[in-house]
Design a protein around this motif. Structure first.
Motif, PDB file in Angstrom:
ATOM      1  N   PRO A 175      36.474  41.966  43.254  1.00  0.00           N
ATOM      2  CA  PRO A 175      36.634  42.236  44.683  1.00  0.00           C
ATOM      3  C   PRO A 175      38.069  42.628  45.055  1.00  0.00           C
ATOM      4  CG  PRO A 175      35.328  40.260  44.347  1.00  0.00           C
ATOM      5  CD  PRO A 175      35.867  40.671  42.998  1.00  0.00           C
ATOM      6  N   GLY A 176      38.192  43.758  45.756  1.00  0.00           N
ATOM      7  CA  GLY A 176      39.498  44.225  46.222  1.00  0.00           C
ATOM      8  C   GLY A 176      40.426  44.712  45.119  1.00  0.00           C
ATOM      9  N   SER A 177      39.886  45.071  43.961  1.00  0.00           N
ATOM     10  CA  SER A 177      40.718  45.416  42.808  1.00  0.00           C
ATOM     11  C   SER A 177      40.135  46.613  42.061  1.00  0.00           C
ATOM     12  CB  SER A 177      40.767  44.199  41.863  1.00  0.00           C
ATOM     13  OG  SER A 177      41.414  44.519  40.663  1.00  0.00           O
ATOM     14  N   VAL A 178      40.974  47.246  41.261  1.00  0.00           N
ATOM     15  CA  VAL A 178      40.470  48.296  40.364  1.00  0.00           C
ATOM     16  C   VAL A 178      40.098  47.713  39.001  1.00  0.00           C
ATOM     17  CG1 VAL A 178      41.769  50.149  41.466  1.00  0.00           C
ATOM     18  CG2 VAL A 178      42.753  48.958  39.489  1.00  0.00           C
ATOM     19  N   TRP A 179      40.419  46.444  38.782  1.00  0.00           N
ATOM     20  CA  TRP A 179      40.153  45.821  37.487  1.00  0.00           C
ATOM     21  C   TRP A 179      38.670  45.497  37.359  1.00  0.00           C
ATOM     22  CZ3 TRP A 179      43.774  47.014  34.457  1.00  0.00           C
ATOM     23  CH2 TRP A 179      45.082  47.109  34.926  1.00  0.00           C
ATOM     24  N   PRO A 180      38.143  45.628  36.155  1.00  0.00           N
ATOM     25  CA  PRO A 180      36.697  45.467  35.982  1.00  0.00           C
ATOM     26  C   PRO A 180      36.211  44.025  36.116  1.00  0.00           C
ATOM     27  CG  PRO A 180      37.740  45.804  33.859  1.00  0.00           C
ATOM     28  CD  PRO A 180      38.806  46.001  34.901  1.00  0.00           C
ATOM     29  N   SER A 181      35.020  43.918  36.668  1.00  0.00           N
ATOM     30  CA  SER A 181      34.293  42.657  36.618  1.00  0.00           C
ATOM     31  C   SER A 181      33.659  42.584  35.230  1.00  0.00           C
ATOM     32  CB  SER A 181      33.202  42.637  37.700  1.00  0.00           C
ATOM     33  OG  SER A 181      32.241  43.643  37.424  1.00  0.00           O
ATOM     34  N   GLN A 182      32.983  41.485  34.944  1.00  0.00           N
ATOM     35  CA  GLN A 182      32.303  41.383  33.646  1.00  0.00           C
ATOM     36  C   GLN A 182      31.301  42.521  33.487  1.00  0.00           C
ATOM     37  OE1 GLN A 182      33.403  39.155  31.439  1.00  0.00           O
ATOM     38  NE2 GLN A 182      32.107  40.133  29.917  1.00  0.00           N
ATOM     39  N   ALA A 183      30.596  42.869  34.558  1.00  0.00           N
ATOM     40  CA  ALA A 183      29.607  43.951  34.512  1.00  0.00           C
ATOM     41  C   ALA A 183      30.260  45.324  34.340  1.00  0.00           C
ATOM     42  CB  ALA A 183      28.768  43.940  35.785  1.00  0.00           C
ATOM     43  N   GLY A 184      31.523  45.451  34.701  1.00  0.00           N
ATOM     44  CA  GLY A 184      32.193  46.753  34.655  1.00  0.00           C
ATOM     45  C   GLY A 184      32.957  47.063  33.392  1.00  0.00           C
ATOM     46  N   ILE A 185      33.049  46.115  32.480  1.00  0.00           N
ATOM     47  CA  ILE A 185      33.825  46.334  31.248  1.00  0.00           C
ATOM     48  C   ILE A 185      33.340  47.575  30.503  1.00  0.00           C
ATOM     49  CG2 ILE A 185      34.354  45.388  28.957  1.00  0.00           C
ATOM     50  CD1 ILE A 185      35.926  43.955  31.068  1.00  0.00           C
TER      51      ILE A 185
END
Length: 142
Positions: A106-116
C-alpha cells in the motif's frame, strides 16, 4: 559474414530471450482457467482488453512472447530491433504491475508477496533499454 550484434549484448539477449520464448510456448496451448486468470489481470489493468475473449488474448500474448523471445535469440536480428521488442514487451508488464494495486505494498512501488513474480519484469525493461542504448552508441561510434 558480420552479425549485427556485439558479444557484449549476448548474455542479456540469451537470458531474456530464452525466458520469454519458454513462457510463450507454455501459454500457447494454455487452458481456459489460465486464459481467464491472465486475461482478467490484464483487463483490470488495461480495460480496453476486456473486449478480447480470454482464449484469444492468451494466444495473442503467447504469440507476442514467442516472437519477442525468438527476436532476442536470433543473432541476425539487430540489437536495436531486439531491444525495442524487449523494451515494449517488458514495459507493458511493468505498466501492468504499476496499475494493479494488489501487486504492490500500500502506497508504495515495492512489491507485495503477490507482486514478486511481476515486479521482476523491471529487470527485463532495464536489459531492453540497455540494448537500445548500446545500439544508439554503436551508431554514434560509426
Amino acid at each position: 559474414m558480420k552479425l549485427p550484434i556485439k558479444p557484449r549484448t549476448l548474455p542479456g539477449r540469451l537470458a531474456t530471450g530464452a525466458f520469454i520464448l519458454h513462457s510463450g510456448l507454455e501459454k500457447w496451448n494454455g487452458g481456459e482457467e489460465q486464459a481467464a486468470g491472465i486475461h482478467g489481470m490484464a483487463a483490470n489493468a488495461f480495460p480496453f482488453l476486456k473486449s478480447i475473449p480470454p482464449r484469444r488474448f492468451l494466444r495473442l500474448l503467447a504469440a507476442g512472447e514467442i516472437a519477442t523471445g525468438a527476436a532476442l535469440l536470433a543473432p541476425f536480428v539487430p540489437t536495436a530491433l531486439a531491444g525495442a521488442a524487449l523494451t515494449g514487451f517488458s514495459g507493458s508488464l511493468v505498466a501492468l504491475y504499476l496499475r494493479t494495486p494488489a501487486l504492490r505494498k500500500p502506497g508504495s512501488v515495492w512489491p507485495s508477496q503477490a507482486g514478486i513474480g511481476v515486479s521482476k519484469d523491471v529487470w527485463m525493461l532495464g536489459i531492453g533499454l540497455g540494448l537500445l542504448a548500446d545500439a544508439a552508441t554503436e551508431r554514434q561510434d560509426s
